[in-house]
Design an enzyme around this catalytic site. Structure first.
Site: not given
Ligand code: GLN
Length: 206
Positions: A82, A180, A182
């Site tokens: 992410c 994610h 994890e």
């Molecule tokens: N929206 C977040 C970003 O732009 C990422 C979200 C996340 O890591 N769950 O960094």
């Protein structure tokens, strides 16, 4: 044959404990990384999710920006989930003006790409190198808007308006997912990363 690799989890923000647990379940040793000295001791690094603009600032506040870029440039395997994917991307489609990434993956990512309506969602998706499907949990996730030919696409969204969007990639020792793994209790994506790390250690590509 090889000793257990030591995989660091960047511990400035995000699901640090969950990644450490997943790494251990996948057969490697996990340790937190918050200082350059700790970074120097690990074979590979996981960059968790969080908020990439904040993570960028924290990484610099902890004097890790330069050392991280150096290790990545020297071929250290890394896995970004992410916001971690955003940190590993060479380009951000809609970056904040002062936002920097660590880079390494020849991709363009779009932050919060799935829009406000579908802020967070889950989907079972196929993932190259993993049997069956993986439960992908997306939380204000980015997607990969463009990937160069040297980037291997491992997974795409399979349903809904975002079907076809790239959400997992690999380029050499670098792995990234928009979602994610994890938090799902399924450690196969971490298992894949541990394999990548083992291969790099054996081949001396560090
Ligand atoms: N929206 C977040 C970003 O732009 C990422 C979200 C996340 O890591 N769950 O960094």
């Amino acid at each position: 044959m090889t000793a257990q690799p030591t995989i660091g989890v960047l511990a400035v923000q995000g699901d640090v404990r969950e990644h450490l647990h997943a790494v251990q379940q996948a057969g490697a040793q996990g340790t937190t990384v918050r200082r350059p000295r700790e970074l120097a001791e690990v074979d590979a690094l996981i960059i968790p999710g969080g908020e990439s603009t904040t993570m960028d600032k924290l990484v610099r506040a902890f004097d890790l920006h330069g050392p991280l870029r150096e290790r990545l440039a020297a071929g250290m395997p890394a896995y970004g989930s992410c916001a971690g994917m955003i940190m590993l991307a060479d380009r951000i489609a809609d970056a904040r003006p002062d936002q920097q990434t660590l880079g390494g993956l020849d991709i363009t990512v779009r932050r919060n790409a799935f829009g406000r309506q579908v802020d967070s969602f889950e989907e079972d998706i196929h993932f190259a190198g993993v049997d069956g499907t993986v439960r992908a949990i997306f939380i204000r996730a980015p997607w990969v808007e463009e990937a160069s030919e040297s980037v291997e696409v491992l997974a795409r969204v399979e349903e809904g308006p975002a079907a076809g969007r790239i959400v997992a990639v690999r380029q050499g020792p670098l792995l990234a997912t928009s979602f994610h793994p994890e938090v799902s209790g399924d450690h196969r994506v971490h298992g894949l990363f541990v394999e990548i790390v083992r291969n790099y250690l054996v081949e001396g590509k560090q």
